[in-house]
Scaffold this motif. Structure first.
Motif, mmCIF file in Angstrom:
data_model
loop_
_atom_site.group_PDB
_atom_site.id
_atom_site.type_symbol
_atom_site.label_atom_id
_atom_site.label_comp_id
_atom_site.label_asym_id
_atom_site.label_seq_id
_atom_site.Cartn_x
_atom_site.Cartn_y
_atom_site.Cartn_z
ATOM 1 N N MET A 91 13.900 -6.826 -2.806
ATOM 2 C CA MET A 91 14.244 -6.949 -1.393
ATOM 3 C C MET A 91 15.630 -7.562 -1.198
ATOM 4 S SD MET A 91 11.880 -5.485 0.309
ATOM 5 C CE MET A 91 12.069 -6.056 1.993
ATOM 6 N N PHE A 123 17.988 -6.960 1.996
ATOM 7 C CA PHE A 123 17.553 -7.369 3.326
ATOM 8 C C PHE A 123 17.860 -8.843 3.589
ATOM 9 C CE2 PHE A 123 15.087 -3.670 2.200
ATOM 10 C CZ PHE A 123 15.151 -2.913 3.365
ATOM 11 N N ALA A 159 17.526 -12.797 4.815
ATOM 12 C CA ALA A 159 16.468 -13.799 4.750
ATOM 13 C C ALA A 159 15.640 -13.744 6.029
ATOM 14 C CB ALA A 159 17.076 -15.184 4.565
ATOM 15 N N SER A 160 14.314 -13.649 5.882
ATOM 16 C CA SER A 160 13.436 -13.385 7.028
ATOM 17 C C SER A 160 12.197 -14.267 7.016
ATOM 18 C CB SER A 160 13.028 -11.900 7.029
ATOM 19 O OG SER A 160 14.159 -11.060 7.059
ATOM 20 N N TRP A 169 9.208 -7.891 9.468
ATOM 21 C CA TRP A 169 8.818 -7.595 8.088
ATOM 22 C C TRP A 169 8.426 -6.126 7.950
ATOM 23 C CZ3 TRP A 169 4.999 -12.273 7.163
ATOM 24 C CH2 TRP A 169 5.734 -13.467 7.187
ATOM 25 N N HIS A 201 11.528 -3.892 7.839
ATOM 26 C CA HIS A 201 12.200 -3.895 6.534
ATOM 27 C C HIS A 201 11.400 -3.106 5.509
ATOM 28 C CE1 HIS A 201 14.368 -7.928 7.657
ATOM 29 N NE2 HIS A 201 14.791 -6.909 8.367
ATOM 30 N N TRP A 220 14.336 -13.009 0.346
ATOM 31 C CA TRP A 220 13.919 -12.345 1.589
ATOM 32 C C TRP A 220 12.848 -13.192 2.289
ATOM 33 C CZ3 TRP A 220 9.227 -9.107 2.284
ATOM 34 C CH2 TRP A 220 9.180 -8.482 3.547
#
Length: 321
Positions: free
Chosen positions: A19, A22, A24-25, A33, A36, A54
């Motif tokens: 990941m 993408f 940072a979530s 989420w 992505h 991520w």
């Protein structure tokens, strides 16, 4: 060692994507989420590595872990692996905290149905690395190599291995420069010293190929590492050397175009009995699209290495006669 009856076919072989592309979530809503992960599934992936840059599953509440499980199920992705990066359990300053985080990560992996957790001994990037165009062009932290540091690494990684075994998870140790997992010899020795069946190597030799300095022979490292490997981060680089001038240059490349032969490396891996998942990674540009290209390349090379390609060609030739 695997046999044709026990190893996956080239189409069945799990190939996850990291990941890394993408943002940072960690605190994002579950719908983000899903967004992505849907991009990942749209590129043809059925497996994913929950890279903790991520989301850090080890720092999620049980309710949010369940949200992540649901997000993965919604898009049809199998979280085959979880990679915890730059969380060295022998970090001179953060080792204790990283050990606790690693234990939480193992529990989170088990809760998510993840089969493998990958840990390394690399530490956070230094300021000069963060400011560089490619972080590997600047020197990073270097592990001590004394007997006490080695013993601490063995003890703590063995502790994590035992925990992982208790919850049905495998541990894989990621190779990275200037750590105790920085060469083929030391990496294989560390796995042997830990001495647990569920602890293997993640021979991420791309981390070494990209260095702007002399490196060990790629194919020789593959031959040494793959017999004790259970997971494999793969990526490639264009590399150029002018040894007389002391000049070394490397930049990311698709696996089929880079300066090392993964055709040969994958054949070596299959012959050594490797049956673990692959994880495709790529830095820069559209990393997800390049990763998808790499996954297709790996399946072709697996077909060659397992003999499926030869059988397919011979059947087609016979049918055409």
């Amino acid at each position: 060692m695997s046999t044709p009856d026990t190893r996956p076919t080239s189409e069945q072989w799990p190939i996850a994507v990291a990941m890394l592309p993408f943002p940072a979530s960690q605190d994002a809503p579950a719908d983000t989420w899903v967004d992505h992960l849907a991009e990942v599934a749209f590129e043809g992936f059925t497996e994913v590595d929950l890279t903790d840059c991520w989301i850090r599953p080890g720092d999620l509440t049980p309710a949010r872990i369940e949200e992540l499980r649901e997000a993965l199920a919604t898009v049809g992705l199998d979280p085959v692996a979880l990679s915890a990066i730059r969380r060295s359990v022998i970090d001179p300053e953060m080792g204790d905290d990283n050990l606790a985080y690693s234990h939480r990560t193992i529990d989170a992996a088990a809760a998510l149905g993840t089969k493998i957790v990958s840990f390394g001994l690399h530490r956070p990037l230094l300021p000069a690395q963060r400011q560089a165009f490619w972080f590997w062009t600047e020197e990073g932290p270097v592990d001590a190599t004394d007997a006490d540091t080695w013993a601490l690494a063995v003890t703590r990684l063995r502790e994590l291995g035992r925990h992982a075994a208790e919850v049905g998870v495998e541990l894989s140790l990621e190779m990275y420069e200037d750590t105790l997992l920085g060469t083929a010899e030391s990496s294989v020795r560390l796995v042997h010293d830990i001495g647990q069946d569920n602890v293997g190597l993640n021979p991420d030799l791309g981390n070494l190929v990209r260095l702007h300095r002399p490196i060990e022979d790629f194919q020789a490292a593959v031959e040494a590492c793959l017999p004790v490997s259970n997971y494999w981060h793969v990526k490639s680089y264009f590399r150029d050397e002018d040894r007389a001038a002391g000049t070394y240059v490397a930049m990311p490349a698709p696996m089929e175009m880079g300066s090392v032969s993964y055709r040969k490396a994958i054949r070596t891996a299959v012959e050594a009995g490797f049956t673990g998942p692959f994880c495709v990674e790529h830095y820069g540009g559209d990393g997800l699209s390049v990763s998808a290209r790499n996954a297709r390349y790996i399946r072709r090379m697996l077909a060659v290495a397992t003999g499926e390609a030869r059988e397919s060609v011979l059947r087609a030739a016979e049918a055409a006669r």
